[in-house]
Design a protein around this motif. Structure first.
Motif, PDB file in Angstrom:
ATOM      1  N   HIS A 136       0.829  -1.203   0.000  1.00 31.38           N
ATOM      2  CA  HIS A 136       0.000   0.000   0.000  1.00 31.38           C
ATOM      3  C   HIS A 136       0.868   1.260   0.000  1.00 31.38           C
ATOM      4  O   HIS A 136       0.556   2.233  -0.703  1.00 31.38           O
ATOM      5  CB  HIS A 136      -0.934   0.007   1.211  1.00 31.38           C
ATOM      6  N   LEU A 137       1.946   1.239   0.760  1.00 29.82           N
ATOM      7  CA  LEU A 137       2.842   2.394   0.787  1.00 29.82           C
ATOM      8  C   LEU A 137       3.497   2.616  -0.578  1.00 29.82           C
ATOM      9  O   LEU A 137       3.663   3.763  -1.013  1.00 29.82           O
ATOM     10  CB  LEU A 137       3.902   2.213   1.868  1.00 29.82           C
ATOM     11  N   ARG A 138       3.852   1.534  -1.275  1.00 31.36           N
ATOM     12  CA  ARG A 138       4.432   1.673  -2.611  1.00 31.36           C
ATOM     13  C   ARG A 138       3.414   2.236  -3.598  1.00 31.36           C
ATOM     14  O   ARG A 138       3.747   3.107  -4.417  1.00 31.36           O
ATOM     15  CB  ARG A 138       4.932   0.326  -3.107  1.00 31.36           C
ATOM     16  N   VAL A 139       2.191   1.724  -3.525  1.00 31.59           N
ATOM     17  CA  VAL A 139       1.143   2.224  -4.419  1.00 31.59           C
ATOM     18  C   VAL A 139       0.857   3.686  -4.112  1.00 31.59           C
ATOM     19  O   VAL A 139       0.678   4.506  -5.019  1.00 31.59           O
ATOM     20  CB  VAL A 139      -0.130   1.361  -4.291  1.00 31.59           C
ATOM     21  N   LEU A 140       0.838   4.041  -2.837  1.00 26.93           N
ATOM     22  CA  LEU A 140       0.598   5.423  -2.430  1.00 26.93           C
ATOM     23  C   LEU A 140       1.693   6.341  -2.966  1.00 26.93           C
ATOM     24  O   LEU A 140       1.405   7.435  -3.474  1.00 26.93           O
ATOM     25  CB  LEU A 140       0.519   5.510  -0.902  1.00 26.93           C
ATOM     26  N   ALA A 141       2.952   5.917  -2.890  1.00 25.34           N
ATOM     27  CA  ALA A 141       4.056   6.725  -3.406  1.00 25.34           C
ATOM     28  C   ALA A 141       3.976   6.843  -4.933  1.00 25.34           C
ATOM     29  O   ALA A 141       4.227   7.909  -5.498  1.00 25.34           O
ATOM     30  CB  ALA A 141       5.392   6.111  -3.004  1.00 25.34           C
ATOM     31  N   ARG A 142       3.610   5.759  -5.602  1.00 21.94           N
ATOM     32  CA  ARG A 142       3.516   5.779  -7.060  1.00 21.94           C
ATOM     33  C   ARG A 142       2.380   6.673  -7.546  1.00 21.94           C
ATOM     34  O   ARG A 142       2.475   7.275  -8.613  1.00 21.94           O
ATOM     35  CB  ARG A 142       3.312   4.370  -7.577  1.00 21.94           C
ATOM     36  N   LEU A 143       1.308   6.772  -6.765  1.00 22.29           N
ATOM     37  CA  LEU A 143       0.166   7.611  -7.149  1.00 22.29           C
ATOM     38  C   LEU A 143       0.290   9.039  -6.623  1.00 22.29           C
ATOM     39  O   LEU A 143      -0.680   9.794  -6.671  1.00 22.29           O
ATOM     40  CB  LEU A 143      -1.141   6.980  -6.661  1.00 22.29           C
ATOM     41  N   GLY A 144       1.442   9.388  -6.121  1.00 24.59           N
ATOM     42  CA  GLY A 144       1.692  10.772  -5.719  1.00 24.59           C
ATOM     43  C   GLY A 144       0.978  11.179  -4.438  1.00 24.59           C
ATOM     44  O   GLY A 144       0.615  12.339  -4.273  1.00 24.59           O
ATOM     45  N   GLY A 145       0.774  10.254  -3.521  1.00 25.14           N
ATOM     46  CA  GLY A 145       0.175  10.595  -2.235  1.00 25.14           C
ATOM     47  C   GLY A 145      -1.343  10.684  -2.253  1.00 25.14           C
ATOM     48  O   GLY A 145      -1.937  11.136  -1.275  1.00 25.14           O
ATOM     49  N   ARG A 146      -1.984  10.274  -3.315  1.00 25.98           N
ATOM     50  CA  ARG A 146      -3.454  10.302  -3.359  1.00 25.98           C
ATOM     51  C   ARG A 146      -3.987   9.062  -2.648  1.00 25.98           C
ATOM     52  O   ARG A 146      -4.009   7.960  -3.197  1.00 25.98           O
ATOM     53  CB  ARG A 146      -3.933  10.351  -4.803  1.00 25.98           C
ATOM     54  N   ARG A 147      -4.427   9.266  -1.414  1.00 26.39           N
ATOM     55  CA  ARG A 147      -4.842   8.152  -0.554  1.00 26.39           C
ATOM     56  C   ARG A 147      -6.075   7.425  -1.070  1.00 26.39           C
ATOM     57  O   ARG A 147      -6.170   6.204  -0.985  1.00 26.39           O
ATOM     58  CB  ARG A 147      -5.088   8.647   0.864  1.00 26.39           C
ATOM     59  N   TRP A 199      -7.182   7.059  -4.185  1.00 21.76           N
ATOM     60  CA  TRP A 199      -6.866   6.224  -5.337  1.00 21.76           C
ATOM     61  C   TRP A 199      -6.010   5.033  -4.934  1.00 21.76           C
ATOM     62  O   TRP A 199      -6.177   3.924  -5.480  1.00 21.76           O
ATOM     63  CB  TRP A 199      -6.166   7.043  -6.415  1.00 21.76           C
ATOM     64  N   ALA A 200      -5.098   5.235  -3.991  1.00 23.11           N
ATOM     65  CA  ALA A 200      -4.269   4.124  -3.517  1.00 23.11           C
ATOM     66  C   ALA A 200      -5.132   3.076  -2.814  1.00 23.11           C
ATOM     67  O   ALA A 200      -4.937   1.871  -3.005  1.00 23.11           O
ATOM     68  CB  ALA A 200      -3.187   4.632  -2.570  1.00 23.11           C
ATOM     69  N   ALA A 201      -6.095   3.527  -2.032  1.00 24.16           N
ATOM     70  CA  ALA A 201      -6.999   2.583  -1.368  1.00 24.16           C
ATOM     71  C   ALA A 201      -7.846   1.830  -2.388  1.00 24.16           C
ATOM     72  O   ALA A 201      -8.069   0.623  -2.264  1.00 24.16           O
ATOM     73  CB  ALA A 201      -7.889   3.322  -0.379  1.00 24.16           C
ATOM     74  N   LEU A 202      -8.297   2.524  -3.425  1.00 21.21           N
ATOM     75  CA  LEU A 202      -9.083   1.869  -4.468  1.00 21.21           C
ATOM     76  C   LEU A 202      -8.257   0.829  -5.208  1.00 21.21           C
ATOM     77  O   LEU A 202      -8.717  -0.302  -5.432  1.00 21.21           O
ATOM     78  CB  LEU A 202      -9.626   2.913  -5.451  1.00 21.21           C
ATOM     79  N   MET A 229      -5.582  -0.768  -4.147  1.00 16.76           N
ATOM     80  CA  MET A 229      -5.301  -1.896  -3.255  1.00 16.76           C
ATOM     81  C   MET A 229      -6.535  -2.774  -3.064  1.00 16.76           C
ATOM     82  O   MET A 229      -6.428  -4.009  -3.042  1.00 16.76           O
ATOM     83  CB  MET A 229      -4.820  -1.388  -1.888  1.00 16.76           C
ATOM     84  N   THR A 230      -7.699  -2.170  -2.950  1.00 18.13           N
ATOM     85  CA  THR A 230      -8.920  -2.951  -2.787  1.00 18.13           C
ATOM     86  C   THR A 230      -9.190  -3.799  -4.018  1.00 18.13           C
ATOM     87  O   THR A 230      -9.512  -4.986  -3.901  1.00 18.13           O
ATOM     88  CB  THR A 230     -10.110  -2.016  -2.514  1.00 18.13           C
ATOM     89  N   VAL A 231      -9.032  -3.206  -5.191  1.00 20.65           N
ATOM     90  CA  VAL A 231      -9.256  -3.957  -6.428  1.00 20.65           C
ATOM     91  C   VAL A 231      -8.217  -5.072  -6.568  1.00 20.65           C
ATOM     92  O   VAL A 231      -8.554  -6.209  -6.924  1.00 20.65           O
ATOM     93  CB  VAL A 231      -9.253  -3.008  -7.644  1.00 20.65           C
ATOM     94  N   MET A 232      -6.954  -4.775  -6.284  1.00 21.02           N
ATOM     95  CA  MET A 232      -5.900  -5.791  -6.400  1.00 21.02           C
ATOM     96  C   MET A 232      -6.144  -6.951  -5.446  1.00 21.02           C
ATOM     97  O   MET A 232      -6.061  -8.120  -5.838  1.00 21.02           O
ATOM     98  CB  MET A 232      -4.523  -5.179  -6.133  1.00 21.02           C
ATOM     99  N   LEU A 233      -6.433  -6.660  -4.188  1.00 21.98           N
ATOM    100  CA  LEU A 233      -6.672  -7.739  -3.222  1.00 21.98           C
ATOM    101  C   LEU A 233      -7.923  -8.531  -3.564  1.00 21.98           C
ATOM    102  O   LEU A 233      -7.959  -9.752  -3.400  1.00 21.98           O
ATOM    103  CB  LEU A 233      -6.764  -7.169  -1.807  1.00 21.98           C
ATOM    104  N   THR A 234      -8.947  -7.853  -4.055  1.00 21.93           N
ATOM    105  CA  THR A 234     -10.164  -8.560  -4.451  1.00 21.93           C
ATOM    106  C   THR A 234      -9.888  -9.501  -5.609  1.00 21.93           C
ATOM    107  O   THR A 234     -10.353 -10.646  -5.615  1.00 21.93           O
ATOM    108  CB  THR A 234     -11.266  -7.556  -4.831  1.00 21.93           C
ATOM    109  N   LEU A 235      -9.135  -9.038  -6.600  1.00 23.13           N
ATOM    110  CA  LEU A 235      -8.821  -9.888  -7.740  1.00 23.13           C
ATOM    111  C   LEU A 235      -7.937 -11.066  -7.342  1.00 23.13           C
ATOM    112  O   LEU A 235      -8.164 -12.197  -7.787  1.00 23.13           O
ATOM    113  CB  LEU A 235      -8.149  -9.069  -8.845  1.00 23.13           C
ATOM    114  N   VAL A 236      -6.943 -10.810  -6.503  1.00 20.91           N
ATOM    115  CA  VAL A 236      -6.038 -11.892  -6.097  1.00 20.91           C
ATOM    116  C   VAL A 236      -6.788 -12.925  -5.258  1.00 20.91           C
ATOM    117  O   VAL A 236      -6.726 -14.131  -5.526  1.00 20.91           O
ATOM    118  CB  VAL A 236      -4.820 -11.330  -5.333  1.00 20.91           C
ATOM    119  N   LEU A 237      -7.500 -12.481  -4.229  1.00 21.42           N
ATOM    120  CA  LEU A 237      -8.219 -13.426  -3.369  1.00 21.42           C
ATOM    121  C   LEU A 237      -9.401 -14.056  -4.092  1.00 21.42           C
ATOM    122  O   LEU A 237      -9.624 -15.270  -3.988  1.00 21.42           O
ATOM    123  CB  LEU A 237      -8.683 -12.727  -2.094  1.00 21.42           C
ATOM    124  N   GLY A 238     -10.154 -13.258  -4.828  1.00 23.67           N
ATOM    125  CA  GLY A 238     -11.294 -13.802  -5.561  1.00 23.67           C
ATOM    126  C   GLY A 238     -10.870 -14.773  -6.642  1.00 23.67           C
ATOM    127  O   GLY A 238     -11.497 -15.820  -6.831  1.00 23.67           O
TER     128      GLY A 238
END
Length: 163
Positions: free
Chosen positions: A51-62, A64-67, A69-78
């Motif tokens: 999450h910290l890496r995604v947050l840094a890559r998206l320029g600190g936009r929390r 979008w980073a949360a979105l 991460m949610t989509v990535m975890l949903t796809l991986v677990l689902g």
């Protein structure tokens, strides 16, 4: 202390008892969700560096980073759970078809004492010894009906008894 007041120790005991009852009732209500809460805490702890890496890559936009991460975890677990479900379904179908191909007449008799406790052992021996063979007999009857409808008269017999 005046005559109209309750003693301090009694008020504190009543408040402590009410708080204890409230905590107990809260635990009873939350008990079904404790496993899910524990898994959520584990997933949050494990995925925090990503999450910290995604947050840094998206320029600190929390948001979008949360979105992301949610989509990535949903796809991986689902996706993993979907793959596991499909794998278990195909294994279950293969487990039902195998006795039918080995010989329908002998498979039913042979699997009644052995198949039911293995398949239905968690339900209980009494119910399992009844339900397992019933389901196997129904599936066997359906397979025979399907096999007789789709049978090619020119095809050689494949059952061991008819060879």
């Amino acid at each position: 202390m005046t005559a109209g007041q309750t003693p301090l120790w009694l008020r504190r005991t009543v408040v402590a008892g009410l708080l204890g009852g409230l905590l107990l009732l809260g635990f009873v209500v939350m008990r079904p969700f404790l496993v899910a809460i524990a898994w959520a805490a584990i997933m949050a702890y494990v995925s925090w560096p990503l999450h910290l890496r995604v947050l840094a890559r998206l320029g600190g936009r929390r948001t979008w980073a949360a979105l992301v991460m949610t989509v990535m975890l949903t796809l991986v677990l689902g996706g993993s759970l979907l793959w596991l479900g499909l794998l278990l379904r195909s294994e279950g179908v293969a487990g039902v078809r195998a006795p039918v191909f080995w010989g329908a007449a002998t498979a039913t008799v042979a699997l009644i004492p052995f198949g039911a406790p293995l398949i239905w052992g968690s339900i209980g021996a009494g119910i399992g010894l009844f339900v397992g063979p019933v389901i196997l007999a129904i599936l066997l009857a359906l397979w025979r009906e399907w096999d007789s409808v789709n049978a090619d008269p020119q095809q050689a017999p494949t059952h061991p008894e008819t060879l």
